[in-house]
Design a protein around this motif. Structure first.
Motif, short mmCIF file in Angstrom:
data_model
loop_
_atom_site.label_atom_id
_atom_site.label_comp_id
_atom_site.label_asym_id
_atom_site.label_seq_id
_atom_site.Cartn_x
_atom_site.Cartn_y
_atom_site.Cartn_z
N PHE A 183 6.99 6.03 -8.41
CA PHE A 183 6.53 4.79 -7.78
C PHE A 183 5.06 4.52 -8.07
CE2 PHE A 183 5.99 1.42 -4.72
CZ PHE A 183 7.18 0.75 -4.88
N TRP A 184 4.29 5.52 -8.51
CA TRP A 184 2.90 5.29 -8.93
C TRP A 184 2.89 4.31 -10.10
CZ3 TRP A 184 2.20 6.88 -13.95
CH2 TRP A 184 3.11 7.82 -14.45
N GLY A 223 4.83 0.60 -8.67
CA GLY A 223 3.97 -0.28 -7.87
C GLY A 223 3.27 -1.30 -8.76
N ILE A 264 -3.88 4.57 -8.85
CA ILE A 264 -3.10 5.31 -7.84
C ILE A 264 -3.10 6.80 -8.16
CG2 ILE A 264 -0.76 5.64 -6.92
CD1 ILE A 264 -0.35 2.61 -7.29
N ALA A 309 -5.10 8.47 -5.06
CA ALA A 309 -4.19 8.75 -3.96
C ALA A 309 -4.38 10.20 -3.50
CB ALA A 309 -2.75 8.50 -4.39
N VAL A 311 2.36 10.06 -5.46
CA VAL A 311 3.14 8.89 -5.04
C VAL A 311 4.40 8.84 -5.89
CG1 VAL A 311 3.14 6.37 -4.84
CG2 VAL A 311 1.07 7.66 -4.34
N ASP A 318 6.38 7.19 -0.11
CA ASP A 318 5.07 7.80 -0.43
C ASP A 318 4.02 6.70 -0.60
OD1 ASP A 318 6.18 10.27 -0.49
OD2 ASP A 318 6.44 10.35 -2.66
N PHE A 319 4.42 5.64 -1.31
CA PHE A 319 3.47 4.54 -1.55
C PHE A 319 3.02 3.94 -0.21
CE2 PHE A 319 2.35 0.11 -2.53
CZ PHE A 319 1.50 0.30 -3.60
N VAL A 360 -0.66 5.25 0.10
CA VAL A 360 -1.51 4.16 -0.40
C VAL A 360 -1.74 3.10 0.68
CG1 VAL A 360 -1.76 2.35 -2.15
CG2 VAL A 360 -0.75 4.54 -2.78
#
Lengths: 69, 261
Positions: free
Chosen positions: B63-64, B67, B135, B139, B143, B148-149, B153
């Protein structure tokens, strides 16, 4: 006496307090754009960039509130 | 084509100054168009949602990267909504509008839309990489998933990573938004080259910095909202913004003036 609970008062204060704070930040953004003599495109960049950052700040509040309630 | 020729081409079109809250009127008019002809809009929105869901399915544990991919979508969205501009134009002219109206514009009559779409996709890729680097570097924890995001974040206890991520996105998106805000509807509606359309878009932004910053923020808000609903609101948000973008173009760009001499 007035029938308002402490929780309701705090909620009211928080709602209007955050709104006033956001309006104040918007005022700062406009002042910043004007005083920095950023020009029209600079004003657009400042408003869009900082405006999105501000939106993230508000979104964080809202998401926390939704998760807590 | 040289820059000066493109600028001359752009100056054939008048740009108008609009009040600060004009984006609200554009959204209302866009919503009206969506209600009058909902099927193509819903189809566009569903396709975007399916594409987003496919991305999640394809790379569920990065997802890093996702996003940035999701928000980078904002940069190429003006091209995706081209069919919706055609629907709004048909409705405005009192013509019948249906799915065929939207599909017709995708027939490659010339390379202008493709060129512009590729340029925006290239810029979108730049943002995906920048976002991933931001990120990855700042972070507090890896992530991997959307959760997690959200926690590392968006709701980070310390620092301003989420605000900074959006701010950087806004700063990087500003010139791209300025290049594209009315360019695609203009390319669809009039005979003008890509550079001429981009310069017209910039002239519109120069004439209306505050209303267009508000419009950019509104687009970001609605899109992030649709993403926050797990893409469920996308079938409504995409047509709303697509049709509204057409009305933005119609209010911001006036009719062509006759070339002097």
């Amino acid at each position: 006496m007035s029938g308002i609970t402490e929780e309701q008062f705090a909620q009211f204060g928080l709602t209007f307090g955050v709104t006033a704070f956001m309006l104040y930040m918007l005022f700062i953004l406009l002042q910043l754009a004007r005083e920095s003599k950023a020009g029209r495109f600079g004003t657009f960049v400042i408003l869009l960039g900082l405006g999105l950052g501000m939106m993230g700040f508000v979104a964080k509040f809202v998401i926390k509130w939704i998760l807590d309630s | 084509m040289s820059d000066s020729q493109a600028l001359l081409e752009s100056r054939h079109f008048l740009t108008r100054s609009v009040p600060l809250f004009s984006p609200v009127n554009w959204l209302v008019a866009g919503w009206r168009d969506f209600q009058r002809c909902p099927l193509p809009g819903l189809l566009h929105g569903v396709l975007v949602a399916v594409f987003g869901a496919s991305l999640c399915w394809w790379i569920p544990d990065r997802f890093w990267l996702l996003g940035g991919a999701f928000t980078g979508f904002l940069l190429v969205a003006p091209v995706i909504a081209t069919g919706l501009y055609a629907i709004s134009r048909a409705l405005e002219r009192g013509e019948s509008a249906d799915l065929a109206t939207a599909l017709t514009v995708w027939k490659p009559r010339d390379g202008r839309m493709v060129t512009f779409g590729l340029l925006l996709a290239l810029a979108g890729t730049g943002w995906v990489l920048t976002s991933a680097a931001l990120i990855w570097s700042f972070a507090a924890a890896p992530v991997v998933t959307p959760e997690d995001f959200l926690h590392v974040v968006v709701l980070a206890e310390h620092g301003w990573l989420f605000e900074g991520w959006l701010l950087l996105g806004g700063l990087l998106a500003a010139p791209l938004f300025a290049s594209s805000v009315v360019a695609i509807p203009l390319l669809l509606d009039r005979q003008i080259g890509v550079l001429g359309a981009v310069l017209t878009s910039w002239r519109v932004v120069m004439a209306n910095p505050a209303p267009l910053a508000l419009w950019g923020a509104a687009i970001a808000f609605f899109t992030l909202f649709a993403m926050a609903t797990g893409l469920l609101a996308m079938p409504v948000v995409i047509p709303l913004l697509g049709h509204a973008s057409w009305h933005a173009y119609r209010e911001l760009v006036g009719s062509a003036v006759s070339p002097a001499g």
